[in-house]
Design a protein around this motif. Structure first.
Motif, mmCIF file in Angstrom:
data_model
loop_
_atom_site.group_PDB
_atom_site.id
_atom_site.type_symbol
_atom_site.label_atom_id
_atom_site.label_comp_id
_atom_site.label_asym_id
_atom_site.label_seq_id
_atom_site.Cartn_x
_atom_site.Cartn_y
_atom_site.Cartn_z
ATOM 1 N N CYS A 60 -25.703 -2.619 -5.249
ATOM 2 C CA CYS A 60 -24.404 -2.089 -5.655
ATOM 3 C C CYS A 60 -24.423 -0.583 -5.067
ATOM 4 O O CYS A 60 -24.852 0.245 -5.333
ATOM 5 C CB CYS A 60 -24.377 -1.692 -7.258
ATOM 6 S SG CYS A 60 -24.599 -3.105 -8.342
ATOM 7 N N SER A 63 -16.728 -7.532 -10.677
ATOM 8 C CA SER A 63 -15.653 -8.223 -10.114
ATOM 9 C C SER A 63 -14.306 -8.020 -10.307
ATOM 10 O O SER A 63 -13.240 -7.910 -9.324
ATOM 11 C CB SER A 63 -16.000 -9.800 -10.706
ATOM 12 O OG SER A 63 -16.945 -10.302 -10.282
ATOM 13 N N VAL A 118 -19.585 4.063 -5.308
ATOM 14 C CA VAL A 118 -18.049 3.977 -5.445
ATOM 15 C C VAL A 118 -17.676 5.263 -5.004
ATOM 16 O O VAL A 118 -17.429 6.087 -5.815
ATOM 17 C CB VAL A 118 -17.394 3.247 -6.412
ATOM 18 C CG1 VAL A 118 -15.970 3.170 -6.328
ATOM 19 C CG2 VAL A 118 -18.101 2.127 -6.831
ATOM 20 N N LYS A 169 -9.306 -8.352 -4.984
ATOM 21 C CA LYS A 169 -8.500 -8.159 -3.741
ATOM 22 C C LYS A 169 -6.980 -8.737 -4.120
ATOM 23 O O LYS A 169 -6.589 -9.692 -3.588
ATOM 24 C CB LYS A 169 -9.080 -8.733 -2.688
ATOM 25 C CG LYS A 169 -10.712 -8.477 -2.224
ATOM 26 C CD LYS A 169 -10.625 -6.908 -1.702
ATOM 27 C CE LYS A 169 -11.897 -6.401 -1.375
ATOM 28 N NZ LYS A 169 -11.950 -5.314 -0.765
ATOM 29 N N THR A 214 -13.646 -4.998 -7.725
ATOM 30 C CA THR A 214 -13.674 -5.140 -6.410
ATOM 31 C C THR A 214 -12.811 -6.158 -6.263
ATOM 32 O O THR A 214 -12.548 -6.754 -5.112
ATOM 33 C CB THR A 214 -15.087 -5.604 -5.866
ATOM 34 O OG1 THR A 214 -15.459 -6.540 -6.735
ATOM 35 C CG2 THR A 214 -16.107 -4.541 -5.896
ATOM 36 N N GLN A 264 -13.090 -0.994 -0.337
ATOM 37 C CA GLN A 264 -14.457 -1.173 -1.195
ATOM 38 C C GLN A 264 -14.048 -1.626 -2.678
ATOM 39 O O GLN A 264 -14.963 -2.362 -3.224
ATOM 40 C CB GLN A 264 -15.130 -0.026 -1.184
ATOM 41 C CG GLN A 264 -16.448 -0.074 -1.724
ATOM 42 C CD GLN A 264 -17.255 1.291 -2.033
ATOM 43 O OE1 GLN A 264 -16.672 2.370 -1.764
ATOM 44 N NE2 GLN A 264 -18.663 1.032 -2.483
ATOM 45 N N PHE A 265 -13.257 -1.076 -3.084
ATOM 46 C CA PHE A 265 -12.780 -1.329 -4.414
ATOM 47 C C PHE A 265 -11.212 -1.280 -4.641
ATOM 48 O O PHE A 265 -10.554 -0.791 -3.756
ATOM 49 C CB PHE A 265 -13.351 -0.288 -5.312
ATOM 50 C CG PHE A 265 -12.975 1.243 -5.103
ATOM 51 C CD1 PHE A 265 -12.002 1.815 -5.816
ATOM 52 C CD2 PHE A 265 -13.960 1.964 -4.260
ATOM 53 C CE1 PHE A 265 -11.650 3.051 -5.466
ATOM 54 C CE2 PHE A 265 -13.288 3.140 -3.926
ATOM 55 C CZ PHE A 265 -12.423 3.729 -4.587
ATOM 56 N N CYS A 266 -10.765 -1.553 -5.981
ATOM 57 C CA CYS A 266 -9.349 -1.506 -6.143
ATOM 58 C C CYS A 266 -9.152 -0.308 -6.961
ATOM 59 O O CYS A 266 -9.634 -0.250 -7.977
ATOM 60 C CB CYS A 266 -8.955 -3.052 -6.983
ATOM 61 S SG CYS A 266 -7.339 -2.980 -7.407
#
Length: 822
Positions: A46, A607, A49, A612, A610, A643-645
């Protein structure tokens, strides 16, 4: 308790959680454990972030989230409506070529077109205004140009009175009973049912967002317009209610089922931005807090919490070895005594665990502590897997330097000092002195030192002062006189929301439930997809994939706006007056907000963060200045490169902060976290390597640790260490030891009932003006009473004799009734 019942049918936590939900009775623990094992795959690697929390996302991202991908064809329609009208008014010129006077003259002609009777002509004029607000993209070649003209045009539109004109149109559309009845008769509602509302809300949102965002290069007249607009939204001039209340009313009307065609995403986004603009963001809130402490004569804050959290670094997430776990679980026929190994999660320090106990074991008979059925088993199986995996399969330890100091200054409440002295006096003297914290006669020297240390770290909050003032006002209403209430935007909003506030909170939570990714579609749930579903449903696989992405994105944006709005309301109400905050909090709790948030987190949170669910080529303003490439399944699945939302991580942190606000210092609500088995759900959220999110998860784990049992604490020593390192210390707080007195069951209802009585007394005293007559002086002088000048209506003089005949002379005098009053 009507609000609790109203929400009970739509929200979780009403006593009947089903399979796969987080709020399960202990018998369902195995199912939850299996789901945890499945979701833990991929959690070993992991990365940290890189996320900076703020009031909102970037300017471009916030504008693009206003539009669904199914609304893309409407950009062309807006442009067409503008160009048709513009060519008739200004021939041979483009919009950027006009000077400011010509632009203002054209806007005035457009606003005149909004007042015509023909509905279609009004809509065309509104679309032309929307095209201006969107940045006249037909005249631009680059995204930066579109954003520049959008900002310029929105300030121009506001200065020309566009906001007031569109507010009138919005009120007309809300009261349009024909549109409501038409939508109610339709079996499926689509974008076409909310066309007018979407155009109006889009213009209002673009104006609020563009004017709200400050830039260094803003000219003085723009800064002046910003302050005027903020005042207009906060203190209504023409209407009796703030603009935010109109949007709350739309939300409540939508949830009641009377207006299913309302475009909820746009309403909620506009509501959030109006609250952010009028009340202020988190940094403005911090400044207001410091100013208020100074006014009350309180010492300054020990640190800036925003800066402290920005400096924090994330801890390592838990480590799982899935394959070995599966093998081990298949071999286990029964539970046997197994040695405990240190918890391999949140490995902050590179040291052996001093609390490691090779003799300790877990027996089924001893495993009656809350949550140990799920969490204890999970930890033991992790340890068995790690033992068998050996050093070769253990992931490399991240080397970090030992922190020089704790991030937070410790705090002590006045109540903590009183409790400490009461216990010390009982022990050494045999009697107590009540709330006296100065007399230390007869106590040993170490107690003197302890009291001195406690007083050095004593923290008096604004809430403490407000509660004390409220108690004094309740005791002495006559001598203290009437309280001076400052007319702030927050005070105005609370007064306007007060009588329908329960309905507003229930409505927001119902929509949040419908938008949560863990929610199952039910026949009785509200339809939040009315403003994303097209008239013609997709027929190809590609179209279905695009709509699927759009629907998921739509739900994520709704969760983001609701979570941010609720957090802003709670924080501002708490600063304005503690009982305003408690009133909103209590209605959120009654509407099952706590189990709803836990239900939200009962998913694979990595999930979700991250995910999309975006198609960058269709985002505004990119789609307005570039030719759209042919979409393929690969391009839809790829999403963006981030990398992330941002919005999903923002929503998660907001919901955790919300949960902290609701449960802090409330024993009954803390026990709700325990009863709903929140510890394993929250512990999984620690897998996200983001310091701020981990901090709020650890805070929630800290407040319930004493109720989770000794076995849970022994199995989660690294989590306990992380709490010690990251969460603020409260001296004399026995959170880690499970004090017998605190752990006993008590009357939870009494705590909430006492709080509710205090809230009702506050609301009645400050806002229910009819109650003031009790304390008004009574005039007992007959001559004075008969001599008072009364204002009588004009027609009374003409009918005075008739009134005397009907009300006096024709009425028999019942003298015997006087005897009843003796």
């Amino acid at each position: 308790m009507e609000e609790a019942g109203a929400a009970g049918s739509a929200l979780p936590g009403d006593g009947a959680p089903g399979k796969g939900r987080p709020l399960q009775p202990p018998a369902k623990g195995r199912e939850l454990f299996r789901s945890q094992r499945k979701e833990s795959e991929g959690s070993v690697d992991c990365p940290s972030v890189e996320f900076e929390y703020g009031d909102a996302d970037g300017y471009t991202a916030e504008l693009s989230e206003l539009y669904s991908y199914t609304e893309e064809p409407e950009f062309t329609i807006n442009r067409k409506c503008f160009e048709e009208d513009f060519q008739t008014q200004v021939q041979g010129k483009r919009w950027p070529e006009l000077d400011q006077a010509q632009q203002k003259a054209y806007v005035m002609r457009l606003l005149d077109g909004l007042e015509v009777v023909d509905r279609d002509k009004r809509l065309k004029a509104a679309r032309a205004v929307l095209y201006l607000a969107q940045g006249v993209f037909g005249e631009c070649d680059m995204e930066a140009e579109v954003l520049h003209w959008s900002r310029h045009n929105n300030f121009l539109l506001y200065q020309m009175g566009t906001f007031s004109a569109f507010l009138e149109l919005l009120n007309m559309e809300i009261d349009n009973s024909q549109a409501c009845s038409s939508a109610l008769r339709k079996p499926a509602i689509s974008l076409a049912d909310s066309t007018e509302l979407r155009v109006l809300l889009s213009v209002l949102y673009l104006m609020v967002e563009n004017i709200r965002v400050e830039a260094e290069a803003d000219p003085p007249e723009w800064q002046s317009s910003r302050e005027t607009f903020r005042t207009e939204l906060s203190f209504p001039v023409h209407s009796e209610e703030p603009f935010a209340l109109l949007l709350f009313t739309m939300v409540a009307k939508f949830c009641s089922g009377h207006a299913p065609h309302f475009p909820m995403k746009k309403v909620l986004l506009l509501l959030w931005k109006v609250l952010l603009f009028t009340l202020g963001g988190f940094e403005a809130l911090q400044a207001m807090k410091m100013k208020k402490r100074e006014e009350l004569g309180l010492p300054p804050l020990p640190e800036d919490s925003i800066q402290v959290m920005r400096r924090m670094r994330a801890a390592s997430p838990p480590t799982y070895t899935i394959e070995l776990l599966d093998q081990q679980s298949s071999k286990r026929g029964h539970r046997s005594r197994r040695p405990l190994v240190k918890q391999d999660s949140l490995d902050i320090y590179n040291e052996r665990d001093p609390f490691k106990n090779d003799e300790a074991g877990v027996d089924e008979e001893e495993n009656d502590d809350v949550d140990s059925g799920i969490e204890g088993e999970l930890d033991l199986m992790e340890r068995d897997a790690i033992i068998q995996a050996g050093p070769a399969q253990r992931p490399p330890i991240e080397r970090v330097s030992f922190p020089k100091g704790l991030p937070w200054a410790p705090k002590v409440r006045q109540k903590d000092i009183e409790h400490f002295l009461e216990a010390s006096r009982n022990k050494f003297i045999g009697f107590t002195l009540g709330q006296d914290t100065d007399t230390l006669v007869g106590l040993p020297r170490p107690i003197h030192e302890s009291v001195k240390t406690l007083k050095q770290h004593k923290y008096v909050s604004i809430s403490d002062v407000q509660i004390k003032n409220e108690e004094e006002l309740e005791k002495c209403p006559m001598s203290l006189g009437e309280e001076e209430v400052q007319e702030t935007p927050c005070e105005m909003l609370y007064r306007a929301m007060l009588y329908n506030l329960p309905q507003y909170m229930i409505a927001l939570l119902k929509i949040l439930l419908a938008a949560a990714p863990t929610s199952k579609a039910k026949t009785d749930s509200i339809n939040i997809l009315a403003d994303v579903l097209p008239e013609e449903m997709p027929i190809t696989v590609l179209q279905s994939m695009k709509l699927g992405v759009d629907v998921n994105r739509h739900k994520e944006i709704i969760v983001k706006s609701i979570s941010a709005s609720l957090l802003l309301l709670l924080k501002h109400f708490k600063l304005n007056h503690i009982y305003q905050f408690e009133y909103v909090s209590q209605h959120l709790v009654f509407a099952n907000c706590i189990p709803l948030i836990l239900k939200f987190f009962n998913q694979n949170i990595m999930s979700y963060i991250t995910a999309k669910n975006s198609i960058s080529v269709l985002d505004y303003p990119h789609c307005t200045v570039h030719e759209l490439p042919e979409l393929t399944a690969e391009s839809l699945e790829a999403g963006d490169n981030h990398q992330f939302c941002w919005r999903n991580l923002f929503s998660c942190i907001n919901l955790l902060r919300l949960l902290n606000k609701l449960t802090k210092w409330k024993h009954s609500r803390t026990m709700m976290l325990v009863v709903f088995k929140s510890a394993p759900i929250l512990k999984r959220a620690l897998k996200v390597k983001q310091a701020m999110m981990q901090l709020y998860v650890l805070k929630l784990l800290k407040i319930q640790t004493k109720y989770l049992g000794r076995q849970w604490r022994k199995s989660n020593m690294k989590t306990m260490s992380a709490i010690y390192q990251k969460v603020r210390h409260r001296m004399n707080d026995d959170w880690a030891y499970g004090n017998d007195i605190d752990a006993r069951p008590w009357d939870f209802q009494a705590e909430e009932c006492t709080l509710r009585a205090n809230i009702e007394a506050f609301n009645s005293r400050r806002y229910d003006k009819s109650q003031d007559s009790e304390f008004a002086p009574v005039d007992n002088c007959l001559q004075s009473v008969l001599g008072q000048q009364l204002e009588l209506p004009e027609d009374f003089h003409y009918s005075y004799e008739l009134w005397l005949e009907r009300e006096v002379f024709s009425q028999p005098i019942r003298w015997e009734e006087l005897l009843h009053y003796q």
